[in-house]
Design a protein around this motif. Structure first.
Motif, PDB file in Angstrom:
ATOM      1  N   GLU A 138       0.745  -1.158   0.110  1.00 52.35           N
ATOM      2  CA  GLU A 138      -0.071   0.096   0.163  1.00 52.35           C
ATOM      3  C   GLU A 138       0.852   1.352  -0.147  1.00 52.35           C
ATOM      4  O   GLU A 138       0.673   2.224  -0.792  1.00 52.35           O
ATOM      5  CB  GLU A 138      -1.024   0.174   1.305  1.00 52.35           C
ATOM      6  N   LEU A 139       1.939   1.186   0.908  1.00 47.25           N
ATOM      7  CA  LEU A 139       2.964   2.526   0.573  1.00 47.25           C
ATOM      8  C   LEU A 139       3.362   2.854  -0.247  1.00 47.25           C
ATOM      9  O   LEU A 139       3.652   3.594  -1.107  1.00 47.25           O
ATOM     10  CB  LEU A 139       4.028   2.153   2.114  1.00 47.25           C
ATOM     11  N   ALA A 140       4.045   1.353  -1.083  1.00 44.46           N
ATOM     12  CA  ALA A 140       4.621   1.458  -2.503  1.00 44.46           C
ATOM     13  C   ALA A 140       3.415   2.233  -3.379  1.00 44.46           C
ATOM     14  O   ALA A 140       4.189   2.965  -4.366  1.00 44.46           O
ATOM     15  CB  ALA A 140       5.084   0.345  -2.883  1.00 44.46           C
ATOM     16  N   ASP A 141       2.346   1.926  -3.378  1.00 43.15           N
ATOM     17  CA  ASP A 141       1.294   2.359  -4.273  1.00 43.15           C
ATOM     18  C   ASP A 141       1.216   3.992  -4.237  1.00 43.15           C
ATOM     19  O   ASP A 141       1.324   4.764  -5.013  1.00 43.15           O
ATOM     20  CB  ASP A 141       0.007   1.821  -3.986  1.00 43.15           C
ATOM     21  N   VAL A 142       1.281   4.268  -2.995  1.00 41.26           N
ATOM     22  CA  VAL A 142       0.958   5.596  -2.659  1.00 41.26           C
ATOM     23  C   VAL A 142       2.092   6.423  -3.229  1.00 41.26           C
ATOM     24  O   VAL A 142       2.097   7.468  -3.636  1.00 41.26           O
ATOM     25  CB  VAL A 142       1.173   6.017  -1.065  1.00 41.26           C
ATOM     26  N   LEU A 143       3.400   5.857  -2.990  1.00 46.85           N
ATOM     27  CA  LEU A 143       4.529   6.547  -3.388  1.00 46.85           C
ATOM     28  C   LEU A 143       4.541   6.585  -4.864  1.00 46.85           C
ATOM     29  O   LEU A 143       5.146   7.667  -5.599  1.00 46.85           O
ATOM     30  CB  LEU A 143       6.041   5.768  -2.974  1.00 46.85           C
TER      31      LEU A 143
END
Ligand SMILES: C[S@@+](CC[C@H](N)C(=O)[O-])C[C@H]1O[C@@H](n2cnc3c(N)ncnc32)[C@H](O)[C@@H]1O
Length: 282
Positions: A138-143
């Protein structure tokens, strides 16, 4: 630094004669737009979810009395208004110079501060908590989505492992210098659900705007701009199946898109990447 209103003249031109009209300024900030609308005879209902702007809003209240009303809430709350409450709506999205230049807020990698980034400090989770709560994916998607970070999965894994609690701890974990600003931007957008807010508010505006009412948006990020552009394009095409004889007329007319002039960029470099889009309900 006091916020310099971006594309103000273009916004004023797009709204036209505002004497006697009620304009919702969804993003009060330092009140630059609101003041300009009030000085041209409009009534203004202004939203901002940052409590730090209340002092400036109080000043306008003193100066313009009943013609100005301030709502200390996210602009998605525009849905609480009724169609008779206003004529036009304006959004000047993103963050203000006061927010980015306030060392304690955690928006900027120029100052060491807790990794907060909330526009509304009364509610929600901080950027540091967001890193904690999201999965690596999820964090990778945000970045990737909001910061265009190429090796987003690797960086997300590192952030989850190191759990930065301050702006400088985060800055020092980002090895590609050109990625620092986009990573900060991506986390800020996610912390404040900026894309959800604009989608939600535009939905309400479409339901509330009356004939002749205008909606003007100034955006600073390509995804934000795409959301506005797609919504306005969708609103301004004929409704129905074009193969059938009865196709109703478009609900909206598109107004001219504007970007800052060289002259504006020279005096206010923070205006770069701004786009103004507008529609008028038919
Ligand atoms: C770019 S500034 C607006 C500047 C303003 N037009 C002026 O002339 O001073 C954006 C402001 O919108 C506020 N804001 C951003 N998203 C918001 C939201 N979803 N609801 C309410 N306020 C929001 C921010 O707190 C910030 O103060």
């Amino acid at each position: 630094m006091k916020h310099i209103p971006v594309l103000l003249n273009d916004v004023l031109n797009a709204l036209g004669n505002m004497d006697g009209r009620t304009i919702v300024d969804c993003t009060f900030g330092a009140g630059g737009y609101s003041r300009a609308f009030l000085e041209r005879g409009a009534k203004v209902i202004a939203f901002d979810r940052d409590v730090n702007v209340i002092a400036d809003a109080d000043k306008l209240k003193q100066e313009f009395g009943d013609r100005f009303k301030f709502v200390s809430a996210p602009f998605s709350e525009i849905k609480q208004l009724s169609a008779d409450d206003f004529d036009d709506v304006v959004f000047d999205l993103g963050i203000s110079s006061m927010q980015i230049d306030n060392a304690d807020r955690g928006f900027s990698f120029r100052f060491d501060a807790p990794l907060d980034m909330r526009m509304d400090i009364r509610t929600g989770i901080t950027a540091s908590d967001l890193i904690n709560n999201l999965t690596v994916e999820e964090l990778a998607d945000v970045l990737y989505e909001y910061g265009d970070i190429k090796k987003s999965h690797k960086l997300a894994g590192l952030l989850k492992e190191k759990q930065p609690k301050t702006t400088f701890e985060l800055r020092d974990l980002i090895k590609v210098p050109g990625d620092v600003a986009p990573v900060f931007q991506a986390l800020r957008i996610a912390v404040n659900d900026e894309m959800g807010q604009i989608k939600d508010a535009l939905n309400s505006v479409d339901g509330l705007l009356q004939s002749g009412g205008r909606c003007i948006c100034v955006t600073f990020h390509s995804i934000e701009d795409r959301i506005v552009k797609n919504a306005f394009n969708k609103w301004s095409v004929p409704v129905g199946d074009p193969r059938l004889p009865v196709v109703s007329k478009p609900k909206y007319k598109l107004l001219k898109t504007k970007t800052p002039s060289e002259q504006e960029l020279e005096s206010n470099p923070r205006a770069r990447s701004a786009h103004m889009r507008g529609v008028e309900k038919v």
